[in-house]
Design a protein around this motif. Structure first.
Motif, PDB file in Angstrom:
ATOM      1  N   VAL B  23       0.840  -1.208   0.000  1.00 32.96           N
ATOM      2  CA  VAL B  23       0.000   0.000   0.000  1.00 32.96           C
ATOM      3  C   VAL B  23       0.874   1.256   0.000  1.00 32.96           C
ATOM      4  O   VAL B  23       0.630   2.200  -0.761  1.00 32.96           O
ATOM      5  CB  VAL B  23      -0.956  -0.001   1.212  1.00 32.96           C
ATOM      6  N   PHE B  27       1.197   4.032  -2.886  1.00 37.85           N
ATOM      7  CA  PHE B  27       0.962   5.446  -2.559  1.00 37.85           C
ATOM      8  C   PHE B  27       2.064   6.329  -3.154  1.00 37.85           C
ATOM      9  O   PHE B  27       1.787   7.359  -3.779  1.00 37.85           O
ATOM     10  CB  PHE B  27       0.880   5.610  -1.034  1.00 37.85           C
ATOM     11  N   ALA B  29       4.030   5.565  -5.673  1.00 36.48           N
ATOM     12  CA  ALA B  29       3.921   5.512  -7.133  1.00 36.48           C
ATOM     13  C   ALA B  29       2.797   6.433  -7.629  1.00 36.48           C
ATOM     14  O   ALA B  29       2.949   7.145  -8.626  1.00 36.48           O
ATOM     15  CB  ALA B  29       3.674   4.081  -7.583  1.00 36.48           C
ATOM     16  N   LEU B  30       1.674   6.437  -6.902  1.00 37.41           N
ATOM     17  CA  LEU B  30       0.538   7.278  -7.304  1.00 37.41           C
ATOM     18  C   LEU B  30       0.891   8.759  -7.205  1.00 37.41           C
ATOM     19  O   LEU B  30       0.569   9.552  -8.089  1.00 37.41           O
ATOM     20  CB  LEU B  30      -0.679   6.972  -6.424  1.00 37.41           C
ATOM     21  N   LEU B  31       1.558   9.134  -6.116  1.00 42.59           N
ATOM     22  CA  LEU B  31       1.944  10.532  -5.947  1.00 42.59           C
ATOM     23  C   LEU B  31       2.925  10.962  -7.025  1.00 42.59           C
ATOM     24  O   LEU B  31       2.839  12.069  -7.560  1.00 42.59           O
ATOM     25  CB  LEU B  31       2.568  10.749  -4.565  1.00 42.59           C
ATOM     26  N   GLY B  33       3.152   9.618 -10.028  1.00 41.97           N
ATOM     27  CA  GLY B  33       2.378   9.722 -11.273  1.00 41.97           C
ATOM     28  C   GLY B  33       1.567  10.999 -11.319  1.00 41.97           C
ATOM     29  O   GLY B  33       1.543  11.698 -12.344  1.00 41.97           O
ATOM     30  N   LEU B  34       0.928  11.344 -10.211  1.00 43.08           N
ATOM     31  CA  LEU B  34       0.105  12.553 -10.145  1.00 43.08           C
ATOM     32  C   LEU B  34       0.958  13.792 -10.399  1.00 43.08           C
ATOM     33  O   LEU B  34       0.573  14.694 -11.159  1.00 43.08           O
ATOM     34  CB  LEU B  34      -0.555  12.637  -8.764  1.00 43.08           C
ATOM     35  N   VAL B  37       1.973  13.950 -14.119  1.00 43.03           N
ATOM     36  CA  VAL B  37       0.845  14.356 -14.972  1.00 43.03           C
ATOM     37  C   VAL B  37       0.536  15.839 -14.782  1.00 43.03           C
ATOM     38  O   VAL B  37       0.350  16.588 -15.748  1.00 43.03           O
ATOM     39  CB  VAL B  37      -0.408  13.498 -14.650  1.00 43.03           C
ATOM     40  N   LYS B  38       0.487  16.287 -13.537  1.00 42.13           N
ATOM     41  CA  LYS B  38       0.144  17.688 -13.261  1.00 42.13           C
ATOM     42  C   LYS B  38       1.192  18.633 -13.843  1.00 42.13           C
ATOM     43  O   LYS B  38       0.853  19.686 -14.376  1.00 42.13           O
ATOM     44  CB  LYS B  38       0.038  17.919 -11.749  1.00 42.13           C
ATOM     45  N   VAL B  41       2.083  16.878 -18.459  1.00 42.45           N
ATOM     46  CA  VAL B  41       1.001  16.684 -19.429  1.00 42.45           C
ATOM     47  C   VAL B  41      -0.027  17.815 -19.379  1.00 42.45           C
ATOM     48  O   VAL B  41      -0.496  18.299 -20.409  1.00 42.45           O
ATOM     49  CB  VAL B  41       0.308  15.325 -19.198  1.00 42.45           C
ATOM     50  N   LEU B  42      -0.390  18.236 -18.169  1.00 37.11           N
ATOM     51  CA  LEU B  42      -1.438  19.244 -18.069  1.00 37.11           C
ATOM     52  C   LEU B  42      -0.919  20.654 -18.306  1.00 37.11           C
ATOM     53  O   LEU B  42      -1.680  21.576 -18.460  1.00 37.11           O
ATOM     54  CB  LEU B  42      -2.112  19.158 -16.692  1.00 37.11           C
TER      55      LEU B  42
END
Lengths: 316, 53
Positions: B23, B27, B29-31, B33-34, B37-38, B41-42
């Motif tokens: 978990v 977590f 990895a997700l942060l 990735g976020l 992307v932020k 890409v955005l």
């Protein structure tokens, strides 16, 4: 805890230690699957676009928020869960997880889910998720579940928010379309759960939860199921006033609502003697149909959205 | 004295430790990735600026 404490405290402590699966069970994974599906549908049918990773992240946050509500629900309702046969094997009544652990897990995951959804998408989606958790835990679980036989109706609102949150994650607003998706689940919940309560009555009775079947009897419950099913068909039809509904939705809505209303009329016509004689066959069939009802309506909306994007068909 | 005999409780404890580890790893990895992307890409303009520095 060390190995020394095990040998000192003996077998009782030994049998209480939780595995990872017990903590996961606190999140009510089965309920979470419905939350994930409807939130995903809301996200897909929303106009505009969201980066796939952010979409995945948003769904994950909504699922965690839903799971956190489940943990907080199990924390507060552990006394009821101990009495009802259906819930006796849950981690808290079974003695594998303490109430305090469930509370801690629920609060932590709630805060995590709301903050991360805010960071990933927008404040409207995060606010809706926070309100959903508050509504399910405080308004439904703590306040109205034990106070009124309309508990299912109120609890249904909490379960109806996910498509609205998915929609808001993309658009940052609340519109007629997302409100109608909310209404679809909100009006579907009472017939779904009351049909279950018709053949699971003994359990709610034992736990002294004022389920409609216990307080007003099964005759009144059958009447309520019919009324809510007819109202539900009205809201399903109202979806045609939005740009979401196409031919797929038309076919699904007509077929499923005809079957659902017919099932509700069958239930309404039956009495207890008849139901007991055939082992609640019609009630069980209606309950199963209700599972397909929501799934197919949201699937149809997603299929229509995909068809529209290929230039096939269009909203009515 | 070391405990040599494994009990079922050790399995449950291991499942908790491994689960928590996964978990936490997820977590992170997700942060990551976020953030990617932020930032990229955005906001391609900012990403291009960062690359040219």
């Amino acid at each position: 805890m060390t190995d020394v404490t095990i040998s000192l405290e003996g077998g009782r402590q030994d049998s209480r230690e939780a595995g990872f699966g017990d903590y996961f069970a606190l999140l009510k994974p089965r309920v979470m699957s419905l939350v994930v599906f409807t939130a995903f549908a809301g996200l897909i049918v929303a106009p505009g676009g969201l980066h796939p990773f952010l979409g995945f992240f948003a769904i994950l946050c909504i699922a965690i928020g839903g799971g956190a509500s489940g943990a907080l629900n199990m924390w507060y309702d552990s006394d009821i869960d101990r009495v009802m046969r259906r819930t006796q094997s849950r981690p808290i009544p079974a003695g594998r997880v303490s109430r305090e652990e469930a509370l801690g897990l629920g609060l932590t995951l709630s805060a995590f889910a709301v903050i991360m959804l805010w960071l990933a998408t927008n404040v409207i989606a995060a606010g809706l998720l926070a309100f959903t958790i508050f509504f399910y835990v405080v308004v439904y679980t703590m306040w109205l579940k034990r106070a009124t036989p309309q508990n299912i109706v109120i609890g249904g609102a909490a379960g109806a928010f996910p498509p609205m949150i998915g929609w808001a994650a993309v658009t940052g607003d609340v519109t007629l379309s997302s409100v109608l998706m909310f209404m679809l689940i909100f009006m579907w919940t009472p017939p779904h759960f009351w049909s279950l309560a018709l053949f699971m009555n003994a359990d709610y009775d034992k736990a002294k939860v004022p389920m409609l079947t216990v307080t007003h009897g099964k005759r009144a419950t059958r009447n309520h199921i019919l009324v809510y099913t007819i109202l539900l068909a009205g809201f399903a039809a109202a979806m045609f006033a939005t740009p979401l509904a196409g031919w797929t939705y038309l076919v699904v809505a007509v077929v499923m609502n005809a079957l659902f209303v017919r099932g509700a009329i069958t239930l309404w016509k039956r009495d207890e003697d008849e139901a007991e004689a055939d082992g609640y066959k019609a009630e069980k069939a209606f309950f199963k149909l209700s599972l397909a009802y929501t799934f197919l309506h949201f699937m149809a909306l997603m299929v229509d959205k995909a068809l529209f994007s290929f230039g096939i068909g269009g909203p009515f | 004295m070391a405990i040599t005999k494994l009990h079922e409780i050790h399995d449950r404890r291991r499942s908790r430790n491994v689960g928590l580890g996964l978990v936490l790893g997820l977590f992170v990895a997700l942060l990551m990735g976020l953030t990617v992307v932020k930032v990229t890409v955005l906001d391609p303009a900012r990403a291009a600026q960062e690359v040219s520095r």
